[in-house]
Design a protein around this motif. Structure first.
Motif, PDB file in Angstrom:
ATOM      1  N   ALA A 122       0.830  -1.210   0.000  1.00  0.00           N
ATOM      2  CA  ALA A 122       0.000   0.000   0.000  1.00  0.00           C
ATOM      3  C   ALA A 122       0.862   1.256   0.000  1.00  0.00           C
ATOM      4  CB  ALA A 122      -0.926  -0.012   1.219  1.00  0.00           C
ATOM      5  N   ALA A 123       1.941   1.250   0.794  1.00  0.00           N
ATOM      6  CA  ALA A 123       2.828   2.418   0.857  1.00  0.00           C
ATOM      7  C   ALA A 123       3.529   2.655  -0.477  1.00  0.00           C
ATOM      8  CB  ALA A 123       3.863   2.220   1.966  1.00  0.00           C
ATOM      9  N   GLY A 164       2.414   1.778  -3.433  1.00  0.00           N
ATOM     10  CA  GLY A 164       1.416   2.311  -4.353  1.00  0.00           C
ATOM     11  C   GLY A 164       1.138   3.784  -4.102  1.00  0.00           C
ATOM     12  N   ALA A 165       1.095   4.173  -2.825  1.00  0.00           N
ATOM     13  CA  ALA A 165       0.857   5.578  -2.480  1.00  0.00           C
ATOM     14  C   ALA A 165       2.001   6.465  -2.966  1.00  0.00           C
ATOM     15  CB  ALA A 165       0.681   5.724  -0.970  1.00  0.00           C
ATOM     16  N   ILE A 191      -4.187   9.075  -6.028  1.00  0.00           N
ATOM     17  CA  ILE A 191      -3.268   8.477  -5.056  1.00  0.00           C
ATOM     18  C   ILE A 191      -3.898   7.244  -4.414  1.00  0.00           C
ATOM     19  CG2 ILE A 191      -2.112   8.839  -2.837  1.00  0.00           C
ATOM     20  CD1 ILE A 191      -1.685  11.746  -3.625  1.00  0.00           C
ATOM     21  N   SER A 192      -5.184   7.335  -4.072  1.00  0.00           N
ATOM     22  CA  SER A 192      -5.864   6.208  -3.436  1.00  0.00           C
ATOM     23  C   SER A 192      -5.948   5.002  -4.371  1.00  0.00           C
ATOM     24  CB  SER A 192      -7.264   6.617  -2.986  1.00  0.00           C
ATOM     25  OG  SER A 192      -8.110   6.895  -4.095  1.00  0.00           O
ATOM     26  N   TYR A 245      -3.841   4.161  -6.814  1.00  0.00           N
ATOM     27  CA  TYR A 245      -2.533   3.515  -6.887  1.00  0.00           C
ATOM     28  C   TYR A 245      -2.186   2.812  -5.572  1.00  0.00           C
ATOM     29  CZ  TYR A 245      -1.237   4.905 -11.547  1.00  0.00           C
ATOM     30  OH  TYR A 245      -1.196   5.010 -12.926  1.00  0.00           O
ATOM     31  N   THR A 246      -2.704   3.321  -4.471  1.00  0.00           N
ATOM     32  CA  THR A 246      -2.530   2.630  -3.190  1.00  0.00           C
ATOM     33  C   THR A 246      -3.252   1.290  -3.209  1.00  0.00           C
ATOM     34  OG1 THR A 246      -2.390   4.753  -2.021  1.00  0.00           O
ATOM     35  CG2 THR A 246      -2.878   2.796  -0.698  1.00  0.00           C
ATOM     36  N   THR A 293      -1.655  -2.451  -2.900  1.00  0.00           N
ATOM     37  CA  THR A 293      -2.160  -3.385  -1.893  1.00  0.00           C
ATOM     38  C   THR A 293      -2.505  -4.728  -2.503  1.00  0.00           C
ATOM     39  OG1 THR A 293      -3.073  -1.542  -0.603  1.00  0.00           O
ATOM     40  CG2 THR A 293      -3.940  -3.740  -0.145  1.00  0.00           C
TER      41      THR A 293
END
Length: 423
Positions: free
Chosen positions: A141-142, A144-145, A313-314, A316-317, A321
């Motif tokens: 997740a990080a 991706g963010a 951003i969300s 890609y997060t 994930t």
């Protein structure tokens, strides 16, 4: 009595006006004939939905079954259902990105990092496996963010950002794996059981099938009640019952086949649960509608008050994930984390699965269920060719041909819809 500019009295104009009727009501009033006409209209307008991929999957199964009678055996189909989960999870994240009309080339490397993180934490450092899994998913997740930040906030092209991520995270994975390059996982651990555990009781598979049909009926029924209360066209009860019956039959057939081998795979249950959850998010929440809106037009979304940067951003997060989750299933399949994790054809298969399943490369159209259909096609081709002893290069060529055909169909569909005034 007031008059229009044309001089015609308002009351007379109202009498001559034709009341607009929702075409879906007309279709349902005509019964079976109406549904046939509506289906023909959709075909002419290029609104094919998942029909091409479903027909393609059936054709693939028929061809391989005619070549080898073991293809549709319970064992082979069960193996396909487990093998496809790792790539399918990654493809779910890709669907979110494609809905924006963007791409993420880093998901393969991110999945490799996920498996490596779990292996290092649990095997090398001897820490709790559940903790390692949470760290691995959080790491995805990080990552991706970070990609989303450079794309959405800094303004760098997503292609370039994620291509750099592909290389950087691949190097990071090799670094943490160390000089040995391979760390074996405990096959009896949590990650090991992701692809090896089966619910052997026949009631599990049949129970899940019945549960799915009941949930579908109740959700559709109560949704229709809300639509009726709001004065919005809804499906008649008979249509709901027919759809539920077809779903129940399909689910029970799948349950029967799985029970002929080892039972219901845990991996498949988890995959289906994620598909249901993500489909709900995309189709039933304001957040999901914002993603579709952004894929349709960035400028229109911005003027509508949507926080474009936050949504990008969300998304890609989410992609990071799901890449991490997929990486755990891939590591479970071989019970190890090694230098080849996340490399090879994994990235292309994940993207191809989303596109082949029906998600548009142009953004704004798709569902997470497309990932299931697409990965079923790819995995079926791989298993079918493997049963025939066909070399890997030929497998790549055939998969590439299927992907090209899908993209061509998508392009033709969009042109047809524009001509028909639907896009």
């Amino acid at each position: 009595m007031s008059t229009e500019k044309t001089g015609v009295p308002t009351t007379e104009a109202a009498k001559g006006a034709v009341t607009a009727v929702d075409p879906r009501l007309l279709v349902r009033e005509q019964g079976f004939k109406g549904y046939v006409s509506e289906f023909q209209r959709k075909i002419r307008a290029g609104d094919l939905g998942s029909l091409p991929v479903v027909l393609g999957l059936l054709i693939i199964w028929v061809i391989f079954q005619s070549l080898n009678s073991n293809f549709l055996s319970a064992e082979n189909l069960s193996n396909i259902s487990v093998t496809m989960v790792g790539t399918g999870m990654i493809a779910v994240g890709i669907v979110f990105v494609l809905l924006l009309g963007e791409i993420d080339l880093s998901v393969g490397s991110v999945s490799g990092v996920s498996g490596a993180v779990v292996a290092v934490i649990t095997v090398t450092h001897g820490m709790n496996e559940w903790f390692a899994i949470l760290v691995a998913i959080a790491s995805g997740a990080a990552i991706g963010a970070i990609h989303g930040f450079f794309f959405a906030r800094v303004g760098a092209p997503a292609f370039a950002v994620t291509l750099a991520g592909l290389l950087f995270w691949l190097g990071f994975m090799l670094q943490i794996l160390g000089s040995n390059g391979t760390i074996n996982l405990d096959s009896e651990g949590v990650v090991g059981h992701l692809t090896t555990y089966y619910f052997t009781d026949v009631a599990a598979a049949y129970g899940l099938a019945v549960f799915a049909a009941v949930v579908y009926f109740l959700s559709t029924f109560f949704e229709n009640r809300r639509r009726e209360a709001a004065g919005i066209p809804s499906r008649p009860l008979t249509e709901i019952l027919v759809r539920t019956g077809l779903l129940a039959v399909l689910a029970l057939v799948v349950a029967y086949v799985l029970n002929q081998y080892k039972g219901l795979p845990l991996a498949l249950v988890i995959f289906l649960a994620f598909l249901v959850a993500t489909d709900f998010v995309l189709r039933r929440t304001a957040y999901g509608r914002k993603i579709f809106a952004l894929g349709g037009s960035v400028e229109a979304s911005r003027r509508a008050g949507i926080n474009v940067t936050a949504i990008r951003i969300s998304v890609y997060t989410i992609a990071g994930t799901f890449a991490a989750i997929g990486g755990l299933f891939l590591a479970s399949k071989i019970a190890a984390a090694n230098q080849s994790a996340g490399t090879g054809d994994l990235l292309m298969n994940a993207i191809a699965a989303a596109v082949i399943g029906g998600t548009s490369l142009f953004g704004g159209r798709g569902r997470t269920w497309n990932a299931l259909l697409g990965v079923m096609v790819i995995t079926s081709i791989q298993y079918g060719l493997a049963l025939e002893g066909i070399a890997t290069p030929i497998q790549y060529m055939i998969t590439g041909g299927v992907l090209l055909a899908t993209v061509v169909i998508d392009s033709i569909t969009r042109k047809t819809q524009k001509t028909a005034g639907r896009a």
